[in-house]
Scaffold this motif. Structure first.
Motif, PDB file in Angstrom:
ATOM      1  N   VAL A 191       0.862  -1.182   0.000  1.00  0.00           N
ATOM      2  CA  VAL A 191       0.000   0.000   0.000  1.00  0.00           C
ATOM      3  C   VAL A 191       0.899   1.232   0.000  1.00  0.00           C
ATOM      4  O   VAL A 191       1.937   1.247   0.669  1.00  0.00           O
ATOM      5  N   SER A 192       0.525   2.252  -0.771  1.00  0.00           N
ATOM      6  CA  SER A 192       1.347   3.455  -0.901  1.00  0.00           C
ATOM      7  C   SER A 192       0.505   4.696  -0.687  1.00  0.00           C
ATOM      8  O   SER A 192      -0.668   4.745  -1.069  1.00  0.00           O
ATOM      9  N   ILE A 193       1.143   5.709  -0.073  1.00  0.00           N
ATOM     10  CA  ILE A 193       0.527   7.024   0.108  1.00  0.00           C
ATOM     11  C   ILE A 193       1.561   8.049  -0.352  1.00  0.00           C
ATOM     12  O   ILE A 193       2.720   8.000   0.071  1.00  0.00           O
ATOM     13  N   THR A 194       1.164   8.970  -1.206  1.00  0.00           N
ATOM     14  CA  THR A 194       2.074   9.991  -1.721  1.00  0.00           C
ATOM     15  C   THR A 194       1.752  11.347  -1.118  1.00  0.00           C
ATOM     16  O   THR A 194       0.649  11.590  -0.617  1.00  0.00           O
ATOM     17  N   GLN A 195       2.744  12.246  -1.189  1.00  0.00           N
ATOM     18  CA  GLN A 195       2.588  13.633  -0.742  1.00  0.00           C
ATOM     19  C   GLN A 195       1.947  13.709   0.651  1.00  0.00           C
ATOM     20  O   GLN A 195       0.904  14.316   0.869  1.00  0.00           O
ATOM     21  N   LEU A 196       2.622  13.106   1.611  1.00  0.00           N
ATOM     22  CA  LEU A 196       2.090  13.038   2.975  1.00  0.00           C
ATOM     23  C   LEU A 196       1.974  14.416   3.610  1.00  0.00           C
ATOM     24  O   LEU A 196       2.829  15.282   3.430  1.00  0.00           O
TER      25      LEU A 196
END
Length: 326
Positions: A191-196
């Motif tokens: 799972v990936s999350i960008t621009q935290l």
């Protein structure tokens, strides 16, 4: 009670008393956090009401009703467009039970459907020790979820103990806004999350939905810290510039020493030609190399050479005497 509800109870009384016009009934399995959507094909005469209720459809069981073509109340949506559509958003365990939605009026039997929603807990089984991650604001993160899954299993990412599902898919890859899921193999998916941002800090769960057995999940926590992340391209440029600078510094330190030790000039010299003009010569700062001549011994000339030289001296003397003015 408003006029809509008065009409509604009259319609329900007709339906319940005569117990006719039943369109059908069904059982629908759902998972906690999902939305429920369904539709039925029904006609709608004038002055009819569309409705959604639960259990026995008493006064307290009315969820939503409308004389128009659309209505929204909280998590419930109902609309009519040649079909009757109903939506219940973000199901919780307390939403499990029997429902009815349909069309009714005071002079006809009406049409409706009964259905039961059975809701499975989103994360019944929590596996392993929770993961803890820290990353600067503006960065991206990819986390491996160590859960057994098949390609076609539902894979999801959620927050707030899975009351809020962020992304869910049965595909190998999926992306939604800043979030993505990618299937690895039977033992994990990413799972990936960008621009935290700071609001991304908190507890998360990734999980696998299963048809015949309980869902499995894994907990992790993300802390978004102050600071900025330098993009990779900028970092590489900085490394290249630093390498060039160090190389230049090395040459700047080494070459002058080499030139000095070999007794070379400063790199520029001047020479004069027959016209008296000066020409500047540049060596582009390349180090000069001095070629030393090999030592040799002095050998006395042979006698014949000495005699010839003497004869030349006589002729020179005669030439001088002739050219001398009288």
């Amino acid at each position: 009670m408003n006029i809509h509800q008065v009409l509604f109870f009259c319609f329900l009384s007709v339906l319940n008393d005569r117990n006719t016009g039943i369109h059908g009934e069904m059982m629908i399995p759902k998972t906690e956090g999902e939305d429920f959507r369904h539709s039925i094909k029904v006609g709608r005469p004038e002055s009819t009401i569309i409705y959604l209720c639960r259990n026995n459809c008493t006064k307290e069981d009315i969820l939503i009703e409308a004389l128009g073509n659309r209505a929204t109340t909280g998590k419930y949506i109902i609309r009519y467009d040649e079909k009757l559509f109903v939506t219940i958003k973000q199901l919780t365990l307390s939403d499990a039970g029997w429902y009815r939605f349909g069309v009714a009026n005071s002079s006809s039997q009406g049409s409706y459907m009964d259905f039961e929603i059975r809701i499975k807990e989103r994360c019944k089984v929590i596996l392993g020790e929770p993961g803890v991650y820290s990353i600067p604001e503006g960065g991206n993160i990819t986390i491996r979820c160590p859960l057994t899954a098949a390609e076609l299993n539902s894979k999801f990412l959620c927050r707030k103990q899975c009351q809020q599902v962020i992304i869910e898919t049965n595909n190998v890859k999926a992306r939604q806004d800043r979030y993505s899921i990618e299937y690895g193999n039977s033992t994990f998916f990413n799972v990936s999350i960008t621009q935290l941002t700071k609001s991304d800090s908190g507890q998360y769960r990734c999980g696998v939905g299963r048809q015949m057995t309980e869902n499995t999940c894994w907990d992790f926590e993300i802390t978004v810290t102050n600071g900025s992340v330098i993009p990779l391209a900028v970092s590489l440029n900085a490394v290249v510039l630093l390498a060039v600078f160090l190389l230049f510094l090395y040459k700047w330190k080494i070459i002058p020493k080499c030139l000095k030790s070999r007794g070379t000039s400063t790199g520029r010299s001047e020479q004069h030609d027959g016209t008296g003009q000066q020409h500047a010569l540049y060596d582009n700062n390349y180090p000069a190399f001095v070629v030393e001549e090999a030592p040799y011994e002095t050998v006395d000339p042979p006698a014949s050479y000495q005699i010839l030289n003497q004869s030349h001296a006589v002729y020179d003397h005669i030439y001088s005497a002739i050219t001398t003015p009288t």
